[in-house]
Design a protein around this motif. Structure first.
Motif, short mmCIF file in Angstrom:
data_model
loop_
_atom_site.label_atom_id
_atom_site.label_comp_id
_atom_site.label_asym_id
_atom_site.label_seq_id
_atom_site.Cartn_x
_atom_site.Cartn_y
_atom_site.Cartn_z
N ASP A 270 62.43 67.34 53.45
CA ASP A 270 63.37 67.39 52.33
C ASP A 270 62.89 68.41 51.28
O ASP A 270 61.98 68.13 50.51
CB ASP A 270 63.45 65.99 51.69
CG ASP A 270 64.42 65.96 50.52
OD1 ASP A 270 65.00 67.01 50.19
OD2 ASP A 270 64.57 64.87 49.94
N THR B 213 66.21 72.72 57.17
CA THR B 213 67.08 73.29 56.13
C THR B 213 66.64 74.73 55.84
O THR B 213 65.43 75.00 55.78
CB THR B 213 66.96 72.49 54.80
OG1 THR B 213 67.24 71.11 55.06
CG2 THR B 213 67.92 72.99 53.73
N ASP C 118 66.63 67.57 60.38
CA ASP C 118 65.29 67.79 59.86
C ASP C 118 65.13 69.17 59.21
O ASP C 118 64.33 69.33 58.31
CB ASP C 118 64.30 67.61 61.01
CG ASP C 118 62.88 67.88 60.57
OD1 ASP C 118 62.52 67.41 59.48
OD2 ASP C 118 62.14 68.58 61.30
N ARG D 212 62.21 67.56 47.44
CA ARG D 212 61.10 66.73 46.95
C ARG D 212 59.77 67.39 47.26
O ARG D 212 59.48 67.70 48.43
CB ARG D 212 61.15 65.34 47.61
CG ARG D 212 62.25 64.46 47.04
CD ARG D 212 62.10 63.02 47.47
NE ARG D 212 62.11 62.86 48.92
CZ ARG D 212 61.14 62.29 49.64
NH1 ARG D 212 60.08 61.81 49.04
NH2 ARG D 212 61.26 62.18 50.95
N THR E 148 72.75 67.45 53.70
CA THR E 148 71.78 67.60 54.79
C THR E 148 72.00 66.50 55.83
O THR E 148 72.61 65.49 55.56
CB THR E 148 70.33 67.52 54.27
OG1 THR E 148 70.21 66.37 53.46
CG2 THR E 148 69.97 68.76 53.49
N TRP F 120 58.33 68.60 52.25
CA TRP F 120 58.80 69.68 53.12
C TRP F 120 57.64 70.55 53.59
O TRP F 120 56.63 70.67 52.92
CB TRP F 120 59.85 70.56 52.42
CG TRP F 120 59.39 71.17 51.13
CD1 TRP F 120 59.47 70.61 49.89
CD2 TRP F 120 58.75 72.44 50.94
NE1 TRP F 120 58.93 71.46 48.94
CE2 TRP F 120 58.49 72.59 49.55
CE3 TRP F 120 58.38 73.48 51.81
CZ2 TRP F 120 57.88 73.73 49.02
CZ3 TRP F 120 57.76 74.61 51.28
CH2 TRP F 120 57.52 74.73 49.90
#
Ligand code: LIP
Length: 287
Positions: free
Chosen positions: A111, A82, A80, A114, A77, A118
């Motif tokens: 992320d 994904t 910001d 985690r 990554t 997100w």
């Protein structure tokens, strides 16, 4: 498309979910090449892999953003955003030829590896058998598009979704799912001993993504499950939130692998102690 244009990203999510959904429906292999993953009952088929390959290739080509998928893990990554994809959610149903399976595509900020780090900004869940497309964009609502005899267009207008607000637990229809681990299933059965007498009934559809969309559509009132993964729930979480619901984890924050609990805010508050096994049901409810 600007990097953070949720509506435009939701159309990309929908287009990808439609393309992958068509693949798994129309090009189903005669030999599904079934392999097991975390346990004997956790399966993957060649169609899961082909669907994820398609999603990765197309999403990279169209947006250049990294992808996290159920079967292929995470790309390196950088920024910001994904893409988080489940190439077939409800693989066991797919294996058996049951219609309750879907392709789930979400674009998340933060992320996705985690819990709590997100937030979904755009998402789509496509159920290829039945041609039902659920689509949501942060701040722009959630819709369902019923394709009828044809796959719908990714940007078709659709019907706005709204979660139900049942008056009490006795009139709350609850969807749930079970883990692939026998030990966790035994604990889940114990939770149901207290929950089942307290609610209207329980549904077990076999696809977390479709369960969340069912909450948003008001086909059930709530959904909870342990041991789901971010790819199972990222798109559906946004569909619920944009339909006026909340999606919590063990605490009133983000969903996690420990717990996903979705519904109208007051429904989730009523259910939380029971689904977390903190409170035993006190006695029969009046109907
Ligand atoms: C599955 C689900 C199902 C849930 C399973 C699993 P898969 O996803 O969505 O409802 O109960 O634990 O996560 O493995 O078919 O993508």
């Amino acid at each position: 498309m600007t990097a953070h244009d949720p509506l435009a990203l939701s159309y990309v999510a929908a287009q990808m979910a439609l393309e992958a959904g068509r693949l798994v429906r129309d090009q189903r292999a005669s030999d599904l090449g079934v392999e097991t993953k975390t346990s004997e009952v956790d399966v993957v088929t060649v169609m899961d892999r082909r669907s994820e390959e398609l999603l990765r290739d197309r999403l990279h080509a169209l947006t250049g953003l990294p992808v996290l998928g159920e079967e292929g893990g995470a790309d390196a990554t950088g920024g910001d955003l994904t893409w988080v994809v489940d190439p077939i959610d409800g693989t066991v149903n797919y294996l058996y030829g049951a219609p309750e399976h879907a392709v789930s595509v979400a674009c998340v900020s933060g992320d996705p590896a985690r819990a709590g780090a997100w937030t979904p900004v755009a998402g789509a869940v496509y159920q290829p058998v039945g041609r039902r497309l659920f689509r949501a964009a942060a701040g722009a609502g959630a819709v369902v598009v019923d394709g009828g005899d044809l796959d719908p267009a990714p940007d078709a207008p659709g019907r706005p979704l709204r979660v139900n607000v049942p008056p009490d637990l006795a009139r709350t229809l609850v969807a749930t799912g079970f883990a692939y681990s026998s030990a966790v299933r035994a604990e889940q059965a114990r939770v149901l001993v207290d929950l089942l007498p307290a609610v209207r009934d329980i549904r077990r559809r076999g696809s977390a993504a479709l369960d969340l969309c069912a909450v948003a559509e008001g086909v059930v009132d709530a959904y909870f499950e342990r041991t789901t993964h971010v790819w199972d729930v990222a798109a559906g979480t946004l569909v619920v939130r944009e339909a006026g619901g909340v999606v919590h984890g063990t605490s009133p924050h983000a969903p996690s692998e420990e717990m996903v609990l979705a519904g109208a805010p007051e429904t989730v508050d009523r259910l939380r102690p029971l689904v977390l096994g903190e409170r035993r049901h006190a006695g029969p409810f009046q109907s």
